[in-house]
Scaffold this active site. Structure first.
Site, PDB file in Angstrom:
ATOM      1  N   ARG A  67       1.983   4.486   5.342  1.00 54.28           N
ATOM      2  CA  ARG A  67       1.740   5.605   6.246  1.00 54.28           C
ATOM      3  C   ARG A  67       2.999   5.894   7.072  1.00 54.28           C
ATOM      4  O   ARG A  67       3.861   5.043   7.242  1.00 54.28           O
ATOM      5  CB  ARG A  67       0.586   5.281   7.208  1.00 54.28           C
ATOM      6  CG  ARG A  67      -0.781   5.250   6.571  1.00 54.28           C
ATOM      7  CD  ARG A  67      -1.847   4.933   7.609  1.00 54.28           C
ATOM      8  NE  ARG A  67      -1.546   3.698   8.313  1.00 54.28           N
ATOM      9  CZ  ARG A  67      -0.962   3.626   9.504  1.00 54.28           C
ATOM     10  NH1 ARG A  67      -0.626   4.722  10.151  1.00 54.28           N
ATOM     11  NH2 ARG A  67      -0.710   2.463  10.065  1.00 54.28           N
TER      12      ARG A  67
ATOM     13  N   LYS B  24      -7.255   7.301   5.737  1.00 53.93           N
ATOM     14  CA  LYS B  24      -7.061   7.144   7.181  1.00 53.93           C
ATOM     15  C   LYS B  24      -7.225   8.474   7.926  1.00 53.93           C
ATOM     16  O   LYS B  24      -7.512   8.485   9.123  1.00 53.93           O
ATOM     17  CB  LYS B  24      -5.683   6.545   7.478  1.00 53.93           C
ATOM     18  CG  LYS B  24      -5.551   5.095   7.043  1.00 53.93           C
ATOM     19  CD  LYS B  24      -6.618   4.193   7.644  1.00 53.93           C
ATOM     20  CE  LYS B  24      -6.375   2.728   7.299  1.00 53.93           C
ATOM     21  NZ  LYS B  24      -7.479   1.847   7.726  1.00 53.93           N
TER      22      LYS B  24
ATOM     23  N   HIS C 261     -11.924  -0.690  13.015  1.00 54.10           N
ATOM     24  CA  HIS C 261     -10.994  -1.008  11.937  1.00 54.10           C
ATOM     25  C   HIS C 261     -11.197  -2.482  11.612  1.00 54.10           C
ATOM     26  O   HIS C 261     -10.543  -3.359  12.178  1.00 54.10           O
ATOM     27  CB  HIS C 261      -9.554  -0.732  12.386  1.00 54.10           C
ATOM     28  CG  HIS C 261      -8.542  -0.951  11.305  1.00 54.10           C
ATOM     29  ND1 HIS C 261      -7.296  -1.492  11.549  1.00 54.10           N
ATOM     30  CD2 HIS C 261      -8.580  -0.693   9.975  1.00 54.10           C
ATOM     31  CE1 HIS C 261      -6.621  -1.557  10.416  1.00 54.10           C
ATOM     32  NE2 HIS C 261      -7.372  -1.076   9.452  1.00 54.10           N
TER      33      HIS C 261
ATOM     34  N   SER D 213      -2.830  -5.087   9.217  1.00 52.60           N
ATOM     35  CA  SER D 213      -2.385  -5.330   7.853  1.00 52.60           C
ATOM     36  C   SER D 213      -1.689  -6.688   7.746  1.00 52.60           C
ATOM     37  O   SER D 213      -0.845  -7.033   8.572  1.00 52.60           O
ATOM     38  CB  SER D 213      -1.426  -4.214   7.431  1.00 52.60           C
ATOM     39  OG  SER D 213      -0.983  -4.404   6.118  1.00 52.60           O
TER      40      SER D 213
ATOM     41  N   LYS E 166      -7.757  -9.685   6.622  1.00 52.38           N
ATOM     42  CA  LYS E 166      -9.028  -8.985   6.826  1.00 52.38           C
ATOM     43  C   LYS E 166      -9.796  -8.795   5.512  1.00 52.38           C
ATOM     44  O   LYS E 166     -11.000  -9.091   5.434  1.00 52.38           O
ATOM     45  CB  LYS E 166      -8.726  -7.633   7.491  1.00 52.38           C
ATOM     46  CG  LYS E 166      -9.906  -6.770   7.845  1.00 52.38           C
ATOM     47  CD  LYS E 166      -9.517  -5.716   8.876  1.00 52.38           C
ATOM     48  CE  LYS E 166      -8.264  -4.970   8.545  1.00 52.38           C
ATOM     49  NZ  LYS E 166      -8.431  -3.992   7.433  1.00 52.38           N
ATOM     50  N   THR E 167      -9.116  -8.328   4.487  1.00 54.20           N
ATOM     51  CA  THR E 167      -9.762  -8.115   3.192  1.00 54.20           C
ATOM     52  C   THR E 167     -10.050  -9.448   2.499  1.00 54.20           C
ATOM     53  O   THR E 167     -11.142  -9.672   1.969  1.00 54.20           O
ATOM     54  CB  THR E 167      -8.874  -7.229   2.292  1.00 54.20           C
ATOM     55  OG1 THR E 167      -8.689  -5.960   2.925  1.00 54.20           O
ATOM     56  CG2 THR E 167      -9.505  -7.013   0.928  1.00 54.20           C
TER      57      THR E 167
ATOM     58  N   ASP F 151     -12.665  -2.540   5.445  1.00 55.74           N
ATOM     59  CA  ASP F 151     -11.667  -1.895   6.318  1.00 55.74           C
ATOM     60  C   ASP F 151     -12.221  -1.000   7.427  1.00 55.74           C
ATOM     61  O   ASP F 151     -11.662  -0.960   8.509  1.00 55.74           O
ATOM     62  CB  ASP F 151     -10.710  -1.063   5.459  1.00 55.74           C
ATOM     63  CG  ASP F 151      -9.456  -0.653   6.206  1.00 55.74           C
ATOM     64  OD1 ASP F 151      -8.830  -1.525   6.836  1.00 55.74           O
ATOM     65  OD2 ASP F 151      -9.102   0.539   6.173  1.00 55.74           O
TER      66      ASP F 151
ATOM     67  N   ARG G 197      -0.339  -2.333  -3.227  1.00 60.09           N
ATOM     68  CA  ARG G 197      -1.770  -2.137  -2.960  1.00 60.09           C
ATOM     69  C   ARG G 197      -2.568  -1.956  -4.250  1.00 60.09           C
ATOM     70  O   ARG G 197      -2.034  -1.604  -5.292  1.00 60.09           O
ATOM     71  CB  ARG G 197      -1.976  -0.878  -2.108  1.00 60.09           C
ATOM     72  CG  ARG G 197      -1.402  -0.945  -0.708  1.00 60.09           C
ATOM     73  CD  ARG G 197      -2.447  -1.394   0.260  1.00 60.09           C
ATOM     74  NE  ARG G 197      -1.959  -1.457   1.634  1.00 60.09           N
ATOM     75  CZ  ARG G 197      -2.727  -1.779   2.666  1.00 60.09           C
ATOM     76  NH1 ARG G 197      -4.016  -2.036   2.473  1.00 60.09           N
ATOM     77  NH2 ARG G 197      -2.236  -1.853   3.880  1.00 60.09           N
TER      78      ARG G 197
END
Length: 538
Positions: free
Chosen positions: A60, A201, A221, A239, A243-244, A258, A323
């Site tokens: 981003r 996003k 988030h 990031s 988290k994932t 997410d 990704r």
């Protein structure tokens, strides 16, 4: 799990000013994969996943994200370098130029949903210039049935034109790329960048305004999963903090990785229909669920493949931000629908590159609010130009780039929900131990998983002096013992074998926390302010 309606179905885009006849509507992911390869825009990996390169932008671009300042947003948005205002007239002029550009292109259109809870469901239309961008939309948003597409009326529209380059001096942008939200016209306009994360996003940012302002629902988030007893766990983190990875647990059902909402009815629902995972250093041993999800229907971004189509997950020559997106059903153990009840535990994940935070600690309500507003992690050497030693990185609410309101608005909502639901809140350091980055080592994933499982099962217990030690610098309660984790690992100071260096580094980090929090002090109450580190460096 419906793939699509027949590809022969047509749709009119005249309401958007789009007159081209070359429109593909609701193509299946396999057809989009095929078209992408035929056009030379991607290749098929050895696992059957489609691999593409997003071009100039592999992440981003926060400085090129704008919100139109109008009657809806003028008095509600927290304007500044996160939420940058854009003039309505400039948006209209730029929109017209983008539409003129798209009228010369072959387009791919998808109708889909955001928000798994029917009470909050939003109809979305995505208009893409590239077929693989439309495949991303299939993976990441919720997929309607054929019956649900009859008379589909989009509430928000994403218009995605990666090949269109703005002229900053004419169009009011900073440079040639842009991502602009217009709440009056209900459009997310994206141009000049092929990075697909801008698509998801954009809608996330819109929901982060709509849900708290109009629905009294807290947008988050975070990732979330649920146990056999129906207990929901929430994982906040920026990031690279896990988290994932940590929410994809073979012993618990995945709700989402997410973006979620926490409703006034005390349920948690996924905004999305898929996952968007980082794959840097991915291995089947450490992350079997994500590794196994990279198959036909998945979309790999900016990875390097050998001549046999095998991905080299350690190769970061294109970007550190490699990704994969995949529909959530590529994970075996999922919650259907993507809704959980009764949140019992919240985990704030941080990759502390200074190596001074405990690997797990229990937070009081005031500490939870403070750390939520702070949103700490750290950048390590090599991830950005000029970064040669660990640098503190703070992102309010663990997602500042997507939060249109002032961070304290979200923190107040979270604090109330935490108290009402009686949740346990934990700070988990997935970063370094035994010293800072370059000296110590990254916390072993198996230890982090063991600590989270112990917290979820109640094995870490309620706070007591016998079971917990209050950290002398940060004031958080760190457990003295945890099943499956060596006792020495639980004390960050003990792993250093150098008390003076440890405390010097710890105080350096507390000062960074304190400096960052200055911009929130006027908005935070005394209880929240007391949640931060109380000891000062000499």
């Amino acid at each position: 799990m419906n793939s699509s309606t027949p590809s022969t179905q047509s749709i009119s885009l005249k309401a958007y000013g789009i007159s081209t006849k070359k429109i593909h509507y609701q193509l299946s992911p396999s057809k989009l994969h095929e078209i992408t390869v035929e056009k030379g825009m991607g290749v098929t990996s050895s696992t059957g996943a489609l691999a593409i390169n997003t071009g100039e932008f592999t992440g981003r671009s926060p400085m090129d994200r704008f919100i139109v300042k109008d009657d809806i947003t003028a008095d509600k948005i927290w304007w500044g370098n996160v939420n940058i205002p854009f003039e309505s007239e400039k948006f209209d002029a730029l929109y017209k130029k983008v539409i003129e550009y798209l009228n010369e292109k072959e387009l791919y259109v998808r109708d889909c949903f955001a928000c798994a809870d029917d009470e909050y469901k939003m109809n979305i239309r995505v208009i893409n210039e590239y077929p693989w961008s439309n495949m991303f939309a299939y993976n990441m948003f919720l997929r309607p049935t054929e019956e649900e597409l009859v008379g589909f009326d989009p509430e928000w529209t994403v218009i995605n034109a990666p090949g269109f380059m703005a002229k900053a001096e004419e169009d009011g942008t900073r440079q040639h790329n842009f991502a602009i939200l217009n709440f009056t016209r209900k459009i997310a306009l994206i141009g000049g960048t092929g990075y697909t994360g801008e698509i998801k996003k954009g809608i996330f940012s819109a929901l982060n305004f709509i849900l708290p302002v109009y629905e009294k629902c807290l947008p988050m988030h975070c990732s979330a999963n649920v146990g056999d007893d129906g207990d929901t766990a929430i994982f906040f983190g920026l990031s690279g903090t896990g988290k994932t990875t940590l929410s994809a647990d073979p012993h618990r059902k995945l709700i989402g990785d997410d973006e979620h909402g926490w409703t006034k009815e005390n349920t948690v629902f996924n905004f999305e229909g898929g996952c968007y995972a980082k794959v840097i250093n991915l291995s089947e041993e450490n992350e079997p669920e994500i590794y196994g999800a990279i198959k036909k229907g998945a979309l790999l971004e900016n990875v390097v493949l050998d001549t046999n189509g095998v991905v080299d997950f350690e190769n970061t020559s294109i970007t550190q931000n490699t990704r994969v997106s995949y529909p959530i059903y590529n994970i075996d153990n999922i919650q259907e629908p993507s809704i959980g009840k009764n949140p019992k535990n919240i985990f704030f994940l941080t990759a502390d590159a200074f190596g001074v935070l405990p690997p797990i600690s229990k937070l009081t309500p005031s500490q939870a609010a403070y750390h939520f507003i702070s949103g700490y992690t750290a950048k390590v050497a090599g991830t950005e130009a000029g970064v040669v030693e660990p640098v503190p990185s703070f992102s309010a609410c663990f997602g500042a780039p997507f939060m249109p309101l002032h961070p304290t608005k979200y923190a107040e909502m979270l604090s109330k929900k935490m108290l009402d639901a009686g949740v346990n809140v934990w700070l988990v350091n997935t970063g370094w131990t035994g010293g800072p980055y370059g000296v110590g080592t990254r916390m072993k994933l198996k230890y982090t998983r063991a600590m989270i499982h112990a917290a979820l099962s109640g094995e870490l217990g309620l706070y007591s002096y016998d079971k917990y030690h209050i950290h002398s610098v940060f004031g958080v309660a760190q457990p003295r013992e945890c099943p499956g984790v060596p006792t020495s690992v639980l004390s960050p100071r003990a792993t250093w074998n150098n008390d003076e260096a440890y405390y010097k580094t710890a105080f350096k980090l507390t000062n960074a926390f304190r400096e960052n929090f200055k911009k929130f002090e006027a908005y935070a109450n005394e209880e929240i302010r007391r949640g931060g580190p109380q000891r000062y460096a000499f």
